[in-house]
Design a protein around this motif. Structure first.
Motif, PDB file in Angstrom:
ATOM      1  N   GLU A 105      42.003  41.861  43.353  1.00 55.31           N
ATOM      2  CA  GLU A 105      41.683  43.482  43.880  1.00 55.31           C
ATOM      3  C   GLU A 105      40.224  43.610  44.126  1.00 55.31           C
ATOM      4  O   GLU A 105      39.715  44.000  43.120  1.00 55.31           O
ATOM      5  CB  GLU A 105      42.184  44.449  42.940  1.00 55.31           C
ATOM      6  CG  GLU A 105      43.738  44.312  42.689  1.00 55.31           C
ATOM      7  CD  GLU A 105      44.429  45.228  41.675  1.00 55.31           C
ATOM      8  OE1 GLU A 105      45.467  45.523  41.895  1.00 55.31           O
ATOM      9  OE2 GLU A 105      43.615  45.725  40.853  1.00 55.31           O
ATOM     10  N   GLY A 133      42.667  40.564  49.154  1.00 56.45           N
ATOM     11  CA  GLY A 133      43.923  40.738  48.187  1.00 56.45           C
ATOM     12  C   GLY A 133      44.312  39.499  47.505  1.00 56.45           C
ATOM     13  O   GLY A 133      43.573  38.907  47.125  1.00 56.45           O
ATOM     14  N   CYS A 134      45.826  39.301  47.451  1.00 54.04           N
ATOM     15  CA  CYS A 134      46.289  38.389  46.512  1.00 54.04           C
ATOM     16  C   CYS A 134      46.284  36.894  47.506  1.00 54.04           C
ATOM     17  O   CYS A 134      46.642  36.247  46.693  1.00 54.04           O
ATOM     18  CB  CYS A 134      47.728  38.651  46.562  1.00 54.04           C
ATOM     19  SG  CYS A 134      47.930  40.076  45.388  1.00 54.04           S
ATOM     20  N   LEU A 156      44.188  46.721  47.056  1.00 53.77           N
ATOM     21  CA  LEU A 156      44.341  45.405  47.652  1.00 53.77           C
ATOM     22  C   LEU A 156      45.539  44.751  46.910  1.00 53.77           C
ATOM     23  O   LEU A 156      46.138  43.392  47.544  1.00 53.77           O
ATOM     24  CB  LEU A 156      43.069  44.580  47.382  1.00 53.77           C
ATOM     25  CG  LEU A 156      42.098  44.985  48.465  1.00 53.77           C
ATOM     26  CD1 LEU A 156      42.557  44.512  49.962  1.00 53.77           C
ATOM     27  CD2 LEU A 156      41.481  46.218  48.593  1.00 53.77           C
ATOM     28  N   CYS A 157      45.935  45.294  45.767  1.00 50.85           N
ATOM     29  CA  CYS A 157      47.216  44.694  45.238  1.00 50.85           C
ATOM     30  C   CYS A 157      48.273  45.760  44.814  1.00 50.85           C
ATOM     31  O   CYS A 157      49.199  45.715  45.436  1.00 50.85           O
ATOM     32  CB  CYS A 157      46.843  43.790  43.947  1.00 50.85           C
ATOM     33  SG  CYS A 157      48.484  43.065  43.124  1.00 50.85           S
ATOM     34  N   THR A 212      48.370  45.492  55.249  1.00 54.29           N
ATOM     35  CA  THR A 212      47.439  45.739  54.189  1.00 54.29           C
ATOM     36  C   THR A 212      46.353  46.682  54.780  1.00 54.29           C
ATOM     37  O   THR A 212      45.850  47.783  54.289  1.00 54.29           O
ATOM     38  CB  THR A 212      46.683  44.455  53.515  1.00 54.29           C
ATOM     39  OG1 THR A 212      47.741  43.777  53.118  1.00 54.29           O
ATOM     40  CG2 THR A 212      45.629  44.920  52.517  1.00 54.29           C
TER      41      THR A 212
END
Length: 346
Positions: A64, A88-89, A157-158, A299
């Motif tokens: 994140e 993000g991830c 972001l997550c 996203t």
């Protein structure tokens, strides 16, 4: 290679400690991000403690990530120095499969490259956001709108996209009754997003201790799952239930809360296997599903949506040296609602 400061778990279940890591040189299509804030996700704890299987150590968690571009490669066209961006991830994918071509990189047929606890295409381990800098291909970063402060944007972001993606996919909106199971780092974002989408939102939590917060975030109703009457009163109520908890559920009980053709979607990932009676699904043509984060286009859509509606995550800002204490507090559900590391303190 550039040496940068970071916090890492040197081994499974070991406390995180300050260290240094190497970041690759900025390539033709890369951007260098000065990380400003990094959220702490429960999945960081699962992985740092080998809860989801054997990890790659030393491990620098954190997916994140919010920061500012400080350098761009010569072929970069999407970003310029000074732009506010997030990661993000995942930081790469095959870019060729049907899912990558649809902007569903999280479901890459060859497997996305996770932001940490993974091997990059060059065979080197990836290191996450508990660090001062990150080098990433421009196609795997997203723009953080000016209307969002970087600290409250980081968990989006997550936590934000993990809830936005299933809510959009299962058409949460006006006329739909949506329940969010758990009011934690994920759940509180689910309530905000589902309410902003126009759904009628109910929180299902173990107790009523966070009821005032849930209603403030936009929930219309709040029930305690610790009260057996809840499952009697709400039987056959919901079009969509999104479970954010990372502990095994009594799926039969929660499926009973769905209308015919309703869906129970899991975004929390318990470490233990779960079991269920399939008649819980058959009786009402119900769906038991899972959902992972979102692709890069979705996203970006989520960030723009949150900025448009004027909200980010509810956070508690901490110094890097507080990370081990923060992990224990997450496990004790003692955070309202997401820890965020000020990376200037690393």
């Amino acid at each position: 290679m550039t040496t940068v400061a970071a916090y890492a778990a040197p081994a499974a279940k070991a406390p995180l400690e300050r260290t240094t890591i190497e970041r690759r040189p900025v390539g033709e299509f890369d951007i260098l991000i000065d990380i400003k804030f990094a959220g702490i996700c429960h999945s960081d704890i699962h992985q740092a403690r080998d809860g989801w299987g054997e990890g790659i150590f030393p491990m620098v968690p954190g997916h994140e990530i919010a920061g500012v571009v400080s350098e761009v490669g010569p072929g970069v066209t999407k970003y310029a120095v000074g732009d506010r961006v997030g990661v993000g991830c995942f930081v790469d994918s095959c870019r060729e499969c049907e899912y990558c071509e649809q902007g569903l990189e999280q479901y890459c047929a060859k497997g996305m490259t996770a932001t940490y606890n993974a091997l990059d295409k060059d065979g080197e381990p990836t290191y996450g956001g508990y660090s001062t800098h990150l080098v990433v291909d421009e196609n795997y970063a997203v723009r953080i709108p000016e209307g969002l402060a970087l600290d409250v944007a980081a968990p989006l972001l997550c936590a934000g996209i993990t809830l936005y993606s299933p809510l959009r996919h299962w058409n949460a909106g006006p006329g739909k009754k949506v329940a969010i199971v758990g009011l934690g780092g994920l759940g509180h974002m689910g309530v905000k997003i589902a309410a902003a989408l126009g759904a009628e939102v109910t929180v299902l939590s173990q107790s009523l201790s966070k009821q005032d917060d849930g209603l403030k975030f936009g929930a219309d109703h709040y029930y305690a799952t610790g009260d057996p009457k809840t499952f009697q009163e709400l039987a056959g109520t919901f079009d969509l239930i999104v479970s954010t908890v990372s502990a095994p559920l009594d799926f039969g009980a929660y499926l009973s809360l769905l209308k015919t053709d309703g869906a129970l979607v899991n975004v929390g990932a318990p470490e233990e296997p779960v079991s269920m009676n399939l008649f819980s699904l058959i009786g009402g043509r119900k769906t038991l599903a899972g959902s992972a984060i979102g692709g890069i286009p979705e996203t970006q859509e989520m960030l723009d949506f949150c900025a448009e509606h004027g909200f980010g995550a509810e956070i508690e800002l901490i110094r890097a040296e507080q990370v081990n204490e923060a992990y224990e507090r997450v496990l004790a559900s003692d955070v309202r609602y997401r820890f965020v590391i000020d990376t200037a303190t690393i």
